[in-house]
Structure formats: structure tokens, C-alpha cells
Design a protein around this motif. Sequence first.
Motif, PDB file in Angstrom:
ATOM      1  N   ILE A 129       0.844  -1.194   0.000  1.00  0.00           N
ATOM      2  CA  ILE A 129       0.000   0.000   0.000  1.00  0.00           C
ATOM      3  C   ILE A 129       0.886   1.254   0.000  1.00  0.00           C
ATOM      4  N   GLY A 130       2.035   1.176   0.662  1.00  0.00           N
ATOM      5  CA  GLY A 130       3.000   2.272   0.583  1.00  0.00           C
ATOM      6  C   GLY A 130       3.471   2.501  -0.847  1.00  0.00           C
ATOM      7  N   ARG A 131       3.751   1.397  -1.550  1.00  0.00           N
ATOM      8  CA  ARG A 131       4.121   1.510  -2.969  1.00  0.00           C
ATOM      9  C   ARG A 131       2.969   2.084  -3.783  1.00  0.00           C
ATOM     10  N   HIS A 132       1.734   1.671  -3.461  1.00  0.00           N
ATOM     11  CA  HIS A 132       0.556   2.199  -4.157  1.00  0.00           C
ATOM     12  C   HIS A 132       0.429   3.697  -3.919  1.00  0.00           C
ATOM     13  N   HIS A 133       0.633   4.126  -2.670  1.00  0.00           N
ATOM     14  CA  HIS A 133       0.561   5.556  -2.346  1.00  0.00           C
ATOM     15  C   HIS A 133       1.605   6.326  -3.156  1.00  0.00           C
ATOM     16  N   ASP A 134       2.832   5.810  -3.203  1.00  0.00           N
ATOM     17  CA  ASP A 134       3.881   6.460  -3.996  1.00  0.00           C
ATOM     18  C   ASP A 134       3.470   6.546  -5.462  1.00  0.00           C
ATOM     19  N   TRP A 135       2.841   5.468  -5.960  1.00  0.00           N
ATOM     20  CA  TRP A 135       2.387   5.436  -7.352  1.00  0.00           C
ATOM     21  C   TRP A 135       1.318   6.496  -7.593  1.00  0.00           C
ATOM     22  N   VAL A 136       0.335   6.571  -6.685  1.00  0.00           N
ATOM     23  CA  VAL A 136      -0.734   7.572  -6.807  1.00  0.00           C
ATOM     24  C   VAL A 136      -0.139   8.976  -6.825  1.00  0.00           C
ATOM     25  N   CYS A 137       0.858   9.203  -5.968  1.00  0.00           N
ATOM     26  CA  CYS A 137       1.442  10.544  -5.825  1.00  0.00           C
ATOM     27  C   CYS A 137       2.200  10.998  -7.071  1.00  0.00           C
ATOM     28  N   ARG A 138       2.432  10.090  -8.000  1.00  0.00           N
ATOM     29  CA  ARG A 138       3.083  10.487  -9.253  1.00  0.00           C
ATOM     30  C   ARG A 138       2.126  11.253 -10.165  1.00  0.00           C
ATOM     31  N   SER A 139       0.811  11.120  -9.950  1.00  0.00           N
ATOM     32  CA  SER A 139      -0.143  11.847 -10.787  1.00  0.00           C
ATOM     33  C   SER A 139      -1.096  12.728  -9.973  1.00  0.00           C
ATOM     34  N   TRP A 140      -1.071  12.575  -8.646  1.00  0.00           N
ATOM     35  CA  TRP A 140      -2.022  13.296  -7.782  1.00  0.00           C
ATOM     36  C   TRP A 140      -1.428  13.335  -6.385  1.00  0.00           C
ATOM     37  N   GLN A 141      -1.580  14.433  -5.671  1.00  0.00           N
ATOM     38  CA  GLN A 141      -0.978  14.585  -4.346  1.00  0.00           C
ATOM     39  C   GLN A 141      -2.066  14.585  -3.257  1.00  0.00           C
ATOM     40  N   PRO A 142      -2.571  13.410  -2.862  1.00  0.00           N
ATOM     41  CA  PRO A 142      -3.641  13.373  -1.858  1.00  0.00           C
ATOM     42  C   PRO A 142      -3.097  13.550  -0.444  1.00  0.00           C
ATOM     43  N   ASP A 143      -3.903  14.191   0.407  1.00  0.00           N
ATOM     44  CA  ASP A 143      -3.585  14.148   1.833  1.00  0.00           C
ATOM     45  C   ASP A 143      -4.124  12.816   2.361  1.00  0.00           C
ATOM     46  N   ALA A 144      -3.922  12.557   3.651  1.00  0.00           N
ATOM     47  CA  ALA A 144      -4.311  11.253   4.213  1.00  0.00           C
ATOM     48  C   ALA A 144      -5.799  10.974   4.016  1.00  0.00           C
ATOM     49  N   ALA A 145      -6.641  11.987   4.244  1.00  0.00           N
ATOM     50  CA  ALA A 145      -8.087  11.790   4.114  1.00  0.00           C
ATOM     51  C   ALA A 145      -8.475  11.494   2.661  1.00  0.00           C
ATOM     52  N   ALA A 146      -7.849  12.192   1.731  1.00  0.00           N
ATOM     53  CA  ALA A 146      -8.165  11.981   0.313  1.00  0.00           C
ATOM     54  C   ALA A 146      -7.698  10.593  -0.142  1.00  0.00           C
ATOM     55  N   TYR A 147      -6.536  10.162   0.334  1.00  0.00           N
ATOM     56  CA  TYR A 147      -6.047   8.831  -0.030  1.00  0.00           C
ATOM     57  C   TYR A 147      -6.962   7.759   0.549  1.00  0.00           C
ATOM     58  N   ALA A 148      -7.413   7.943   1.786  1.00  0.00           N
ATOM     59  CA  ALA A 148      -8.363   7.002   2.397  1.00  0.00           C
ATOM     60  C   ALA A 148      -9.668   6.981   1.601  1.00  0.00           C
ATOM     61  N   ALA A 149     -10.118   8.149   1.155  1.00  0.00           N
ATOM     62  CA  ALA A 149     -11.348   8.226   0.358  1.00  0.00           C
ATOM     63  C   ALA A 149     -11.178   7.489  -0.969  1.00  0.00           C
ATOM     64  N   LEU A 150      -9.961   7.534  -1.543  1.00  0.00           N
ATOM     65  CA  LEU A 150      -9.695   6.791  -2.769  1.00  0.00           C
ATOM     66  C   LEU A 150      -9.917   5.300  -2.534  1.00  0.00           C
ATOM     67  N   GLY A 151      -9.450   4.791  -1.394  1.00  0.00           N
ATOM     68  CA  GLY A 151      -9.681   3.388  -1.057  1.00  0.00           C
ATOM     69  C   GLY A 151     -11.165   3.061  -1.013  1.00  0.00           C
ATOM     70  N   GLY A 152     -11.951   3.971  -0.451  1.00  0.00           N
ATOM     71  CA  GLY A 152     -13.400   3.788  -0.425  1.00  0.00           C
ATOM     72  C   GLY A 152     -13.997   3.778  -1.820  1.00  0.00           C
ATOM     73  N   MET A 153     -13.476   4.656  -2.675  1.00  0.00           N
ATOM     74  CA  MET A 153     -13.973   4.705  -4.056  1.00  0.00           C
ATOM     75  C   MET A 153     -13.681   3.407  -4.796  1.00  0.00           C
TER      76      MET A 153
END
Length: 97
Positions: A51-75
Motif C-alpha cells: 500500500i506504501g508503494r501504491h501511495h507512492d504510485w498515486v502521488c506520481r499523478s495526484w498529491q492526496p492528503d491522508a483523508a483523500a487517499y483514504a477516500a480513494l480506497g473507499g472509491m
Amino acid sequence: AMIRASKANLQALPPARLLEFKAEIDAIHADLITLIEAGATPSSNAVQALIGRHHDWVCRSWQPDAAAYAALGGMYATHTDFRSMNDALHPRMAAFM
């Protein structure tokens, strides 16, 4: 809005970088499927490292804060397109993510 911005950022990548970006998420998904099949729990160290690798991957195209990244998981579990994409990889992928 965040999906549109992320797509625009990805479309700006040179083809080789885009292929590498796609290869990384494919590798993350493959490793997650291996762990799901092995009975790992989402809170396990191995899953959290991915999931850390996934977060790093996401951050290459979008810079979510913790709440936004958690919301992505919900989506991943509730948004029709994300759910279909993840469930096509593994029947438990969307809920696991």
C-alpha cells in the motif's frame, strides 16, 4: 475533479514513462493478489508495504492528503468503474484495497 487532474497529468507523460507507470501498478496489483490468495490481512506488514508503494504510485499523478487517499480506497469499493476494474483483477481486490 481529482480524476480529471490525474488523467491530465498522466497524458503529459512521455510514452516510456507512461508504460513504466502502468507496469508499476500492474506489479502492485499482482503482488496484492498473491497476498490475498495467501490469506494476508490488509493490516499485515507485507500488505502495508505494498500500500506504501501504491501511495507512492498515486502521488506520481495526484498529491492526496491522508483523508483523500483514504477516500480513494473507499472509491475502489463503491465507485462503479473502480469496482469493476478491481474486481476484474480479483473478486476480493476492491474490498481488500
